[in-house]
Design a protein around this motif. Structure first.
Motif, PDB file in Angstrom:
ATOM      1  N   TYR A 228     -22.960  64.310  48.496  1.00 29.74           N
ATOM      2  CA  TYR A 228     -23.203  62.865  48.469  1.00 29.74           C
ATOM      3  C   TYR A 228     -22.012  62.126  47.843  1.00 29.74           C
ATOM      4  O   TYR A 228     -21.620  61.047  48.317  1.00 29.74           O
ATOM      5  CB  TYR A 228     -24.465  62.552  47.667  1.00 29.74           C
ATOM      6  CG  TYR A 228     -25.755  62.842  48.380  1.00 29.74           C
ATOM      7  CD1 TYR A 228     -25.985  62.364  49.668  1.00 29.74           C
ATOM      8  CD2 TYR A 228     -26.760  63.584  47.759  1.00 29.74           C
ATOM      9  CE1 TYR A 228     -27.184  62.619  50.322  1.00 29.74           C
ATOM     10  CE2 TYR A 228     -27.960  63.841  48.405  1.00 29.74           C
ATOM     11  CZ  TYR A 228     -28.171  63.364  49.684  1.00 29.74           C
ATOM     12  OH  TYR A 228     -29.351  63.618  50.327  1.00 29.74           O
ATOM     13  N   THR A 229     -21.462  62.713  46.779  1.00 32.63           N
ATOM     14  CA  THR A 229     -20.325  62.087  46.104  1.00 32.63           C
ATOM     15  C   THR A 229     -19.118  62.018  47.020  1.00 32.63           C
ATOM     16  O   THR A 229     -18.433  60.987  47.108  1.00 32.63           O
ATOM     17  CB  THR A 229     -19.974  62.869  44.822  1.00 32.63           C
ATOM     18  OG1 THR A 229     -21.114  62.888  43.957  1.00 32.63           O
ATOM     19  CG2 THR A 229     -18.803  62.228  44.096  1.00 32.63           C
TER      20      THR A 229
ATOM     21  N   ILE B  86     -16.034  58.634  38.586  1.00 35.39           N
ATOM     22  CA  ILE B  86     -17.229  59.474  38.655  1.00 35.39           C
ATOM     23  C   ILE B  86     -17.593  59.910  37.240  1.00 35.39           C
ATOM     24  O   ILE B  86     -16.737  60.394  36.498  1.00 35.39           O
ATOM     25  CB  ILE B  86     -16.979  60.723  39.517  1.00 35.39           C
ATOM     26  CG1 ILE B  86     -16.488  60.330  40.923  1.00 35.39           C
ATOM     27  CG2 ILE B  86     -18.239  61.576  39.619  1.00 35.39           C
ATOM     28  CD1 ILE B  86     -15.975  61.510  41.738  1.00 35.39           C
TER      29      ILE B  86
ATOM     30  N   LEU C 271     -22.903  54.482  43.607  1.00 37.28           N
ATOM     31  CA  LEU C 271     -23.866  55.519  43.980  1.00 37.28           C
ATOM     32  C   LEU C 271     -24.475  56.108  42.711  1.00 37.28           C
ATOM     33  O   LEU C 271     -23.751  56.521  41.806  1.00 37.28           O
ATOM     34  CB  LEU C 271     -23.164  56.628  44.779  1.00 37.28           C
ATOM     35  CG  LEU C 271     -23.997  57.880  45.083  1.00 37.28           C
ATOM     36  CD1 LEU C 271     -25.191  57.538  45.973  1.00 37.28           C
ATOM     37  CD2 LEU C 271     -23.123  58.955  45.745  1.00 37.28           C
TER      38      LEU C 271
ATOM     39  N   TRP D 142     -19.509  59.353  49.660  1.00 33.38           N
ATOM     40  CA  TRP D 142     -19.377  58.010  49.084  1.00 33.38           C
ATOM     41  C   TRP D 142     -17.905  57.659  48.836  1.00 33.38           C
ATOM     42  O   TRP D 142     -17.438  56.588  49.193  1.00 33.38           O
ATOM     43  CB  TRP D 142     -20.171  57.935  47.794  1.00 33.38           C
ATOM     44  CG  TRP D 142     -20.476  56.547  47.320  1.00 33.38           C
ATOM     45  CD1 TRP D 142     -19.894  55.879  46.289  1.00 33.38           C
ATOM     46  CD2 TRP D 142     -21.457  55.649  47.868  1.00 33.38           C
ATOM     47  NE1 TRP D 142     -20.446  54.638  46.138  1.00 33.38           N
ATOM     48  CE2 TRP D 142     -21.420  54.466  47.095  1.00 33.38           C
ATOM     49  CE3 TRP D 142     -22.373  55.751  48.916  1.00 33.38           C
ATOM     50  CZ2 TRP D 142     -22.248  53.388  47.353  1.00 33.38           C
ATOM     51  CZ3 TRP D 142     -23.203  54.667  49.179  1.00 33.38           C
ATOM     52  CH2 TRP D 142     -23.142  53.508  48.407  1.00 33.38           C
TER      53      TRP D 142
ATOM     54  N   VAL E  52     -19.480  56.527  40.990  1.00 26.07           N
ATOM     55  CA  VAL E  52     -20.601  57.456  41.148  1.00 26.07           C
ATOM     56  C   VAL E  52     -21.097  57.817  39.753  1.00 26.07           C
ATOM     57  O   VAL E  52     -20.328  58.290  38.915  1.00 26.07           O
ATOM     58  CB  VAL E  52     -20.197  58.724  41.914  1.00 26.07           C
ATOM     59  CG1 VAL E  52     -21.406  59.648  42.080  1.00 26.07           C
ATOM     60  CG2 VAL E  52     -19.591  58.375  43.278  1.00 26.07           C
TER      61      VAL E  52
ATOM     62  N   CYS F 106     -14.957  52.376  44.040  1.00 26.80           N
ATOM     63  CA  CYS F 106     -16.306  52.914  44.026  1.00 26.80           C
ATOM     64  C   CYS F 106     -16.576  53.641  42.721  1.00 26.80           C
ATOM     65  O   CYS F 106     -15.655  54.088  42.027  1.00 26.80           O
ATOM     66  CB  CYS F 106     -16.551  53.844  45.215  1.00 26.80           C
ATOM     67  SG  CYS F 106     -15.371  55.198  45.370  1.00 26.80           S
TER      68      CYS F 106
END
Length: 232
Positions: free
Chosen positions: A214-215, A84, A156, A218, A109, A107
């Motif tokens: 939202y994070t 992130i 994201l 995700w 972000v 993932c």
């Protein structure tokens, strides 16, 4: 080793990183039980005052990319990562996925960020900006050209409707480009949040809490996804 300890969240701050604690522990806490590390881009590069672009921004961000690459290379088998980043930390996060094509990054972000460094020319108009050298460096740091290397990692993008530092249209254009060239466009998403500040305050308001929500969704969805096959 428990399942939780097989997960790690890397949080990358913006640059200059004058307030490293603001909102960052909230980002790391979205996945209780996971290990986490905060990676600071620092308050200035080693030659920031002598050479703002090459000795400041680029040197600082390159060190962060190298640190993440080494950490991923040293990680034990079975460990999974979420990365992130905020501001320029978001660009470093995207590059971490592109740099390390087979690493267990599930993932990414990227919050209030940009796919390139072009905006710095407007932010620092008095810098010399030697044309040929800068043009090559800007192209080298434009992650738009490396979307296929990100592979099937879930990405994201979160941005404000009126960011004071980095315009939202850059994130939107990057999202459209990425979903057009990626083999996994369904694993990309973008949220534009009204009022989201570029620098998060110590006491988070509703836009920041929305970004956190939202994070979390995700990371919860994709950090458990062991079916990811990185691009080769």
């Amino acid at each position: 080793m428990t399942e939780a300890k097989c997960e790690e969240i890397l949080v990358i701050g913006d640059f200059p990183d004058n307030h490293p604690e603001q909102g960052l522990r909230d980002l790391a806490a979205i996945r209780p039980g996971a290990d986490w590390e905060y990676i600071s881009l620092g308050t200035q590069g080693p030659d920031f005052y002598r050479d703002l672009f090459f000795g400041g921004y680029l040197a600082t961000m390159q060190r962060a990319r190298q640190h993440i690459a080494q950490k991923l290379a040293d990680s034990p088998p079975g460990r999974r990562f979420a990365i992130i980043g905020r501001g320029l930390g978001g660009l470093v996060a995207l590059w971490a996925a592109a740099d390390n094509r087979t690493a267990p990054i599930q993932c990414v972000v990227s919050i209030s960020s940009t796919p390139n460094l072009d905006y710095l020319k407007d932010k620092h108009p008095h810098y010399g900006w030697p044309a040929d050298e800068v043009k090559k460096a800007l192209l080298d740091w434009d992650v738009s050209y490396k979307v296929p290397r990100i592979g099937s990692r879930a990405v994201l993008l979160i941005h404000s409707d009126n960011d004071s530092e980095i315009r939202a249209n850059w994130a939107e254009e990057f999202f459209l480009l990425a979903t057009g060239v990626s083999k996994w466009p369904e694993r990309w998403d973008y949220h534009r949040i009204p009022g989201l500040p570029h620098v998060w305050p110590g006491s988070l308001g509703e836009p920041c809490r929305e970004a956190l929500s939202y994070t979390k969704q995700w990371v919860d969805q994709y950090l458990d996804d062991t079916a990811v096959v990185p691009s080769r």
